[in-house]
Design a protein around this motif. Structure first.
Motif, PDB file in Angstrom:
ATOM      1  N   GLU A 268       0.817  -1.210   0.000  1.00 50.44           N
ATOM      2  CA  GLU A 268       0.000   0.000   0.000  1.00 50.44           C
ATOM      3  C   GLU A 268       0.855   1.267   0.000  1.00 50.44           C
ATOM      4  O   GLU A 268       0.507   2.270  -0.608  1.00 50.44           O
ATOM      5  CB  GLU A 268      -0.900  -0.012   1.239  1.00 50.44           C
ATOM      6  CG  GLU A 268      -1.800   1.206   1.342  1.00 50.44           C
ATOM      7  CD  GLU A 268      -2.618   1.196   2.625  1.00 50.44           C
ATOM      8  OE1 GLU A 268      -3.274   2.210   2.895  1.00 50.44           O
ATOM      9  OE2 GLU A 268      -2.586   0.180   3.332  1.00 50.44           O
ATOM     10  N   LYS A 271       2.965   1.148  -3.688  1.00 50.35           N
ATOM     11  CA  LYS A 271       2.295   0.803  -4.935  1.00 50.35           C
ATOM     12  C   LYS A 271       2.197   2.038  -5.828  1.00 50.35           C
ATOM     13  O   LYS A 271       1.703   3.077  -5.420  1.00 50.35           O
ATOM     14  CB  LYS A 271       0.904   0.254  -4.628  1.00 50.35           C
ATOM     15  CG  LYS A 271       0.125  -0.148  -5.868  1.00 50.35           C
ATOM     16  CD  LYS A 271      -1.236  -0.684  -5.477  1.00 50.35           C
ATOM     17  CE  LYS A 271      -2.057  -1.051  -6.697  1.00 50.35           C
ATOM     18  NZ  LYS A 271      -3.398  -1.529  -6.330  1.00 50.35           N
ATOM     19  N   GLU A 350      -0.920   5.880  -7.480  1.00 53.28           N
ATOM     20  CA  GLU A 350      -1.472   5.528  -6.172  1.00 53.28           C
ATOM     21  C   GLU A 350      -0.927   6.442  -5.080  1.00 53.28           C
ATOM     22  O   GLU A 350      -1.658   6.927  -4.218  1.00 53.28           O
ATOM     23  CB  GLU A 350      -1.147   4.064  -5.856  1.00 53.28           C
ATOM     24  CG  GLU A 350      -1.714   3.552  -4.537  1.00 53.28           C
ATOM     25  CD  GLU A 350      -3.226   3.492  -4.532  1.00 53.28           C
ATOM     26  OE1 GLU A 350      -3.812   3.494  -3.443  1.00 53.28           O
ATOM     27  OE2 GLU A 350      -3.825   3.468  -5.634  1.00 53.28           O
TER      28      GLU A 350
END
Length: 563
Positions: A268, A271, A350
């Motif tokens: 997370e 990314k 992201e």
């Protein structure tokens, strides 16, 4: 056993014993003081250790890994444990050391009083004995003088040559001495009787009473030592439950370490949102060369590429290279350095979305603060208008204007960042909806394949689908065509069915490219999940689209999987 009856003649030894008892009590108090100093230093060192290893960054910058959070929990528990050591030191300081030192002073004062009483009684007895001894010596001396006067009187009385006056004088002296002896005898007898009475009182009343007080004092000292020994242990025992909770908290923190969750956080955090770079297509630069050989001349073009090339297209433009831009090929190499831009366009999609969302939240909090400040200033202005003696309303107008100006700036910044965020989210949605065509981008010339994976001879599409091979810089300035997703399902040859699924939950399908489904609805699977969490399905009525893979129960056909 009573000291008064058994130790009536050991005044000096009892004096030494009671002094030793007080010295021993103070020695134990000194031991407790050093012990609580050890506890305080231990707690201080533990707190310094916790402070040294506690994160010095802000909460937003703290790592969210379970291993780090567990370590910080252990540090917190260790800080609580240090606090319990301080509690132990405080208990020992007040309930043991403090009481011992206070009691020691009381014992010293009491012992001094008892010994003074004993010395006074001994001095009184010694004085009585001295008076009796003096009267005794006087009586003895007078008796010797009387004997001498009697001898002189008898000698003169028998001497025929002695005159009558000499005899009378010797007689008178003898009678005087005899009378004085009687008086000294009576005095000595009275003093002796008085001394015996005082001596009886001294050894039967005064000394037993004083020694009994000393014995009581020494016994109380012994009892106090026993109580402080118990308090010393209780100070440690009271913190055991909390210390156990601290240790249990450390064990719980250790159990909370989750390697899978940490791995997910890494994904997370880093990314990028980019798709992996595809293979570069073969570029035939020999097409414009005149061939003199026969039709059977072996071409240098690989067979796989030659089969997929189709009719020759225009030569690729060096300014618009086909395939992935080079600035994305840093998966295993060194990531190129990019300048920090206001819209975070130098970041992967992201990470850019996260940073923009974080900035929007900060701006909204600041806007709310400005709103509250404006409301407070307006209320203060109303109070000044109603009560001019409290202040001038006009003095608040510049501050109100400044606050309103700040609010407008903040709203403008929020709108600008929300625009950038919408752009990023739109691209990510488009990328997720088109992820199914990633396997079909096998390096055909740009724009030469349809969303369904079939090839087209229409070279006009080469620059009509920028979302397939556009560079990040172009993607930021490009607004997606709302009809782009509709083109994906206009293929004349529908994809074959490779399985079926049953909807576990209803899905509204609000995003473009997704499909609405009802709970328990049965759908046909025409494309598997490519790893992005979406599965392409077809309704029994014919509609196609993507649904979340976690929302359906999938059953694949044995002979159709991978079609």
């Amino acid at each position: 056993m009573s000291w008064g009856t058994e130790l009536w003649d050991q005044f000096d030894n009892l004096d030494k014993h009671t002094q030793w008892g007080i010295d021993f009590l103070e020695r134990y108090a000194k031991f407790v003081k050093e012990r609580l100093d050890v506890e305080q230093n231990y707690a201080k060192q533990l707190r310094s250790l916790v402070k040294k290893y506690c994160p010095k960054r802000s909460k937003d910058e703290e790592p969210r890994f379970t291993s780090c959070l567990s370590f910080y929990s252990i540090l917190n528990e260790l800080s609580d444990y240090a606090g319990q050591r301080e509690v132990v030191a405080e208990e020992m300081a007040h309930k043991v050391y403090g009481e011992l030192m206070g009691y020691s002073q009381e014992l010293k004062a009491e012992r001094k009083n008892h010994l003074q009483e004993g010395r006074k009684a001994q001095q009184h007895l010694d004085q009585c004995w001295k008076q009796m001894d003096n009267s005794k010596k006087k009586f003895e001396r007078e008796c010797r003088e009387a004997e001498k006067s009697q001898i002189t009187f008898d000698r003169l009385d028998n001497d025929i040559n002695a005159t009558k006056s000499e005899v009378e004088k010797a007689k008178h002296n003898f009678y005087s001495r005899t009378h004085l002896v009687d008086e000294c005898k009576n005095e000595y007898a009275a003093q002796l009787q008085n001394f015996n009475a005082e001596q009886w009182k001294h050894f039967n009343n005064a000394i037993p009473h004083i020694f009994k007080n000393l014995q009581d004092m020494d016994q109380r000292r012994t009892v106090k030592l026993g109580e402080t020994y118990r308090s010393f242990a209780e100070a440690e025992r009271r913190v055991i439950p909390i210390v156990s909770k601290c240790l249990d908290g450390m064990v719980s923190a250790a159990k909370a370490v989750d390697e899978r969750k940490d791995s997910g956080i890494v994904v997370e955090s880093f990314k990028s949102g980019f798709e992996p770079p595809g293979d570069f297509p073969f570029e035939d630069f020999s097409q414009n060369l005149s061939r003199t050989g026969s039709d059977g001349t072996i071409s240098n073009t690989p067979k796989g590429e030659r089969d997929r090339e189709g009719p020759p297209g225009p030569r690729s433009d060096p300014k618009h290279p086909m395939g992935r831009p080079k600035n994305k090929l840093w998966l295993f190499g060194k990531k190129p350095k990019a300048p920090s831009l206001e819209d975070y366009s130098h970041l992967p999609p992201e990470q850019r979305r996260k940073r923009l969302q974080q900035r929007i939240d900060e701006l909204q909090r600041e806007l709310q603060r400005q709103l509250d400040q404006r409301d407070a200033l307006n209320k203060m202005k109303d109070v000044y208008e109603k009560n001019p003696q409290m202040g001038d309303p006009a003095s608040l107008q510049p501050k109100i204007s400044e606050t309103i100006c700040n609010m407008e700036k903040l709203r403008s910044e929020i709108h600008k960042n929300e625009t950038w965020l919408s752009e990023v989210e739109g691209k990510q949605s488009s990328r997720g909806d088109r992820r199914h065509s990633a396997d079909n981008h096998h390096h055909t010339p740009q724009g030469r394949e349809s969303p369904e994976g079939s090839y087209t001879d229409d070279t006009s599409q080469e620059h009509h689908t920028p979302h397939h091979r556009s560079s990040p810089s172009k993607s930021r300035n490009h607004n997606p065509d709302p009809h782009e997703f509709d083109d994906e399902f206009d293929d004349d040859d529908p994809l074959p069915v490779i399985g079926h699924c049953k909807a576990l939950y209803s899905f509204d399908g609000q995003n473009e490219g997704t499909l609405v489904m009802a709970e328990d609805e049965v759908l046909y699977i025409i494309e598997e999940d490519k790893g992005d969490g979406w599965t392409r399905v077809r309704k029994q009525s014919g509609g196609e689209g993507y649904v979340p893979t976690s929302y359906v129960d999938i059953t694949m056909e044995k002979n159709s999987k991978g079609s």
